[in-house]
Design an enzyme around this catalytic site. Structure first.
Site, PDB file in Angstrom:
ATOM      1  N   TYR A  40      -9.639  20.362 -30.836  1.00  0.00           N
ATOM      2  CA  TYR A  40      -8.644  21.446 -30.875  1.00  0.00           C
ATOM      3  C   TYR A  40      -9.279  22.656 -31.552  1.00  0.00           C
ATOM      4  CZ  TYR A  40      -4.001  23.505 -30.814  1.00  0.00           C
ATOM      5  OH  TYR A  40      -2.941  24.331 -30.576  1.00  0.00           O
ATOM      6  N   LYS A  95       3.735   3.949  -8.827  1.00  0.00           N
ATOM      7  CA  LYS A  95       2.735   4.557  -7.954  1.00  0.00           C
ATOM      8  C   LYS A  95       1.524   4.989  -8.783  1.00  0.00           C
ATOM      9  CE  LYS A  95       1.833   5.736  -3.679  1.00  0.00           C
ATOM     10  NZ  LYS A  95       2.755   6.377  -2.758  1.00  0.00           N
ATOM     11  N   GLU A 137       6.419  12.018  -2.999  1.00  0.00           N
ATOM     12  CA  GLU A 137       6.915  10.644  -2.876  1.00  0.00           C
ATOM     13  C   GLU A 137       8.438  10.633  -2.766  1.00  0.00           C
ATOM     14  OE1 GLU A 137       5.641   6.531  -2.815  1.00  0.00           O
ATOM     15  OE2 GLU A 137       4.470   8.371  -2.983  1.00  0.00           O
ATOM     16  N   ASP A 163       4.666   8.711   1.951  1.00  0.00           N
ATOM     17  CA  ASP A 163       5.655   8.041   2.802  1.00  0.00           C
ATOM     18  C   ASP A 163       5.416   8.389   4.269  1.00  0.00           C
ATOM     19  OD1 ASP A 163       6.881   7.074   0.515  1.00  0.00           O
ATOM     20  OD2 ASP A 163       8.178   8.807   0.325  1.00  0.00           O
ATOM     21  N   ALA A 196      12.893   7.155  13.438  1.00  0.00           N
ATOM     22  CA  ALA A 196      12.498   8.554  13.664  1.00  0.00           C
ATOM     23  C   ALA A 196      12.466   9.317  12.346  1.00  0.00           C
ATOM     24  CB  ALA A 196      13.467   9.214  14.642  1.00  0.00           C
ATOM     25  N   GLY A 197      12.173   8.592  11.270  1.00  0.00           N
ATOM     26  CA  GLY A 197      12.054   9.225   9.966  1.00  0.00           C
ATOM     27  C   GLY A 197      10.663   9.782   9.750  1.00  0.00           C
ATOM     28  N   ASN A 287      10.604  -3.450   5.784  1.00  0.00           N
ATOM     29  CA  ASN A 287      10.435  -4.305   4.609  1.00  0.00           C
ATOM     30  C   ASN A 287      11.761  -4.459   3.873  1.00  0.00           C
ATOM     31  OD1 ASN A 287       8.087  -5.663   3.910  1.00  0.00           O
ATOM     32  ND2 ASN A 287       6.998  -3.798   3.360  1.00  0.00           N
ATOM     33  N   ASN A 319       0.260   0.389   2.230  1.00  0.00           N
ATOM     34  CA  ASN A 319      -0.213   1.748   1.924  1.00  0.00           C
ATOM     35  C   ASN A 319      -1.278   1.787   0.841  1.00  0.00           C
ATOM     36  OD1 ASN A 319       1.731   2.504   3.747  1.00  0.00           O
ATOM     37  ND2 ASN A 319       2.519   4.178   2.505  1.00  0.00           N
TER      38      ASN A 319
END
Length: 758
Positions: A40, A95, A137, A163, A196-197, A287, A319
């Site tokens: 510092y 995550k 996310e 996603d 369709a997401g 899932n 993923n």
């Protein structure tokens, strides 16, 4: 495990011993006033001034280059929906944990309290200077598309909405390999997408980038086929609206080559599968329950190539195969964005890796004789240690080639070595260990099941499918403890002192007496000794009523070791009994031997212990690199305590030249490869990373591993028994629940191996 028990376990995991799953730790010395004055004021002013001169110096003097923000507004969290930013925080921390353990990337999770696109974008833009990359996310569609588009245009650091793109990248790699196996051309296949997401749209776009024709795509949502004559379609859905005369998912299936499910469970029937073209490719990725059950699908069609999102079936689309490694490569070249070229490079790297020879470590972890490219192996396994050296370099090369990299890597060999170094401090070996045990669980006797921690461990191994526990101890105590921890599974409980076990006790006693009657053992004393739990447990294993046993939690090592030697004894091909401890150190897994039995082994004993330990190390899928340590280096002392180590090494060099072993060596030389290379370049260990240490006596081994365990909070698994005739393992006194679980997995693996030798 009851729903209530699972809920309680999850809550305790996140709350204890410290709330949350990640923390910040210092990376520099901070023990003195001088250190603090550099960290510092006034010393910190110097890097500030350098960064002010050239903003790129921020990568040189701060953590920016290895720091990713995981950012959400909590509007589409898992399957929980719009639960808000605070409720999303446990997921974002999780995550961050995955980023760290798979690619050594540090993370700050940030939860933003807005559903307004403009506010969200401006918030991320304002905090972006802190980070080397941004992972979006759990943001609901269609806002997710606009947020990502805006931020990619307006920021100069890599950004990805996992996603959307994570599933796309992993499934695209699987698709390329599946098409190769099915002998189909990507530009000719008919593709049906359910959902369709954000993920479905991104998957389809990426498949098109690899050659799928737009006119061959049929996408469905909850209302059926997305057709051009439907009203009120979002821009994303309109992009994939079809002109074909199809209305239902069942209609779309007829003669389709590929089905990609990103929707909901059990919407695909066997008849729909049967209507597909030959060698159909089915990715049912909902899932936890896929669009069609895996077993039902493969029973319906022998020619199917099937993938799901589940870990208990082949070809898991996970993923974690993508985002840690994509960001790793992007960060390492200071990419200004994650572009299509980089995503496609990741796809190709994953597809290529699945075709390469699988390391034995991975085969062992998944209980396979030999994983090979084929219908049941079209994408790498998440535990494959090659991923970090396979994917990031290709992503980095694509960034450089496409002109978005600000740092150019010159030495790719050195870069791959650096990537592999990042694997050192994590717990992958434990995950591999548990996974391997699950492939073929065994019956394990817990000889002290009336101890709470032992029972907790037995509950975990039962619920996780690691082993089939047999609980030994006072039945009333075990039942009471089971109720307390909500362990409601019907598992065997045996009390050796109860009347209900008289027949079995007498049977065991008769066997024991027959073997020992000429050693002063009477029939009465044999019956009496069978009331003692460790003798009873050992006889269960001997007589085939159990496959292995765990004991020692509440009793001294010698008191448990004695009945094991009396009843189980040494394996026929063994000349010694010894133990090794696996320590999960900051430099990676390390094996220490002998930590529990041989007080002052001779040179011959040390050579035998080294050989036994090498075999154990190989069981974990590692190549043993063994240092035999002393207080001297290569004969610098003639004292017999040191020279016996040199004699053991000489024997091993002469009779087992294939072993990577050397000594005698001081421990610092054994662990510091550069120092060893500089001073003793002739050593077989020069330039190698030691992962196994054989100590000259029990004092040295036991003291060293316990110092490391307590001072550094290093996790220790062991002592692992070597050379026993049956799979029996003795815990450290007062072992933790996690240690007991790990030791149980080792007992299962030991039983699996001994089963092969019968």
């Amino acid at each position: 495990m009851s729903k209530q028990s699972k809920r309680r376990e999850a809550l305790v995991y996140h709350a204890k011993p410290t709330p949350g799953k990640i923390k910040v730790v210092p990376t520099k010395k901070h023990g003195s006033q001088r250190d603090l004055s550099l960290a510092y004021s006034p010393g910190v002013a110097e890097p500030c001034l350098e960064i002010a001169k050239d903003v790129e110096n921020v990568y040189k003097y701060t953590t920016k280059g290895n720091l990713v923000a995981v950012i959400s507004n909590g509007t589409a969290v898992l399957g929980l929906g719009n639960i808000g930013p605070e409720a999303s925080k446990p997921v974002m921390e999780g995550k961050g944990l995955l980023f760290k353990i798979f690619a050594d990337i540090d993370v700050f999770d940030i939860e933003v309290d807005t559903e307004n696109v403009e506010e969200f974008v401006q918030t991320v833009k304002m905090i972006a200077p802190t980070f080397g990359g941004i992972n979006l996310e759990d943001i609901k569609a269609p806002e997710a598309f606009e947020i990502e588009r805006r931020l990619k245009e307006e920021l100069n650091i890599p950004l990805m909405h996992d996603d959307q793109h994570g599933t796309a990248i992993i499934s695209a790699a699987a698709l390329l390999n599946a098409l190769e196996l099915a002998n189909k051309k990507i530009e000719e296949v008919r593709l049906v997408v359910s959902g369709a997401g954000a993920a479905a749209i991104s998957c389809t776009r990426l498949y098109q980038a690899f050659g799928v024709k737009r006119e061959n795509v049929v996408m469905t949502d909850s209302k059926g086929v997305i057709r051009q004559d439907r009203d009120n379609l979002s821009a994303e859905k309109a992009e994939f609206a079809t002109h074909l005369n199809l209305h239902t998912l069942e209609d779309a299936f007829k003669d389709a080559d590929v089905f990609v499910g990103l929707s909901t469970s059990n919407i695909v029937t066997p008849d729909m599968l049967l209507s597909m073209a030959a060698n159909p490719i089915v990715f049912a990725m909902a899932n936890p329950d896929p669009e069609i059950d895996y077993q039902l699908a493969i029973d319906t069609r022998e020619d199917i190539i099937m993938a799901t999102g589940r870990s208990d079936h082949p070809n898991q689309v996970n993923n974690v195969l993508g985002f840690p490694y994509i960001f790793r490569g992007a960060l390492d070249v200071r990419a200004t964005k994650i572009n299509e070229e980089m995503k496609m490079a990741a796809v190709r790297a994953l597809a290529k890796l699945a075709k390469e020879t699988v390391p034995e470590q991975v085969n062992i972890a998944y209980g396979e004789t030999r994983l090979t490219f084929g219908r049941d192996y079209i994408i790498p396994k998440p535990f494959d240690p090659r991923l970090i050296a396979a994917v990031p370099p290709e992503v980095a090369k694509a960034a450089i080639k496409s002109g978005v990299a600000k740092h150019i890597i010159e030495d790719w060999g050195k870069y791959e070595e650096e990537l592999l170094e990042r694997l050192g401090s994590d717990h992958k070996i434990v995950r591999l260990l548990l996974n391997r045990a699950k492939t073929n669980p065994k019956r394990i006797v817990f000889a002290e099941a009336d101890q709470l921690d032992v029972l907790k461990a037995a509950q975990i191994v039962h619920e996780e499918g690691i082993a089939f526990p047999i609980l030994l101890g006072r039945e009333d105590v075990i039942l009471q403890l089971k109720a307390e921890i909500e362990f409601d599974a019907d598992v065997p409980i045996i009390d050796p002192k109860s009347d209900s076990e008289t027949e079995r006790k007498n049977r065991y006693a008769a066997v024991y007496w027959q073997k020992n009657k000429r050693k002063g053992v009477t029939k009465y004393s044999a019956e009496k000794i069978m009331r003692e739990r460790n003798y009873f447990a050992a006889m269960m294993v001997n007589e085939g009523d159990a496959d292995a046993l765990i004991s020692g939690y509440s009793r001294s090592y010698p008191s448990v070791f004695k009945p094991m030697m009396e009843l189980i004894g040494m394996a026929k091909n063994a000349t010694r009994i010894a133990t090794t401890n696996l320590l999960l150190t900051q430099r990676g897994p390390m094996f220490f031997s002998d930590t529990a039995i041989n007080i002052d082994p001779s040179a011959k004993d040390l050579a035998t212990i080294a050989q036994m330990t090498a075999k154990t190390v190989k069981l974990f899928g590692m190549e043993p690199v063994i240092a035999m340590v002393s207080y001297a280096n290569f004969g610098s002392s003639t004292n017999e305590r040191s020279s016996k180590v040199g004699q053991a090494v000489k024997y091993l060099h002469e009779h087992h030249p294939d072993m990577i072993v050397d000594g005698e060596l001081q421990t610092d030389f054994a662990l510091n490869s550069k120092m060893l290379q500089d001073i003793f370049p002739f050593s077989k260990l020069a330039g190698k990373r030691v992962n196994t240490i054989i100590f000259p006596n029990l004092d040295a081994a036991n003291i060293t591993y316990k110092i490391l365990k307590e001072l550094n909070q290093t996790e220790s698994i062991g002592p692992i028994m070597m050379g026993m005739n049956k799979p029996v393992h003795i815990l450290q006194l007062d072992a933790s629940v996690d240690e007991i679980v790990s030791m149980t997995a080792i007992a299962v693996i030991d039983a699996q191996q001994k089963e092969k030798w019968v």
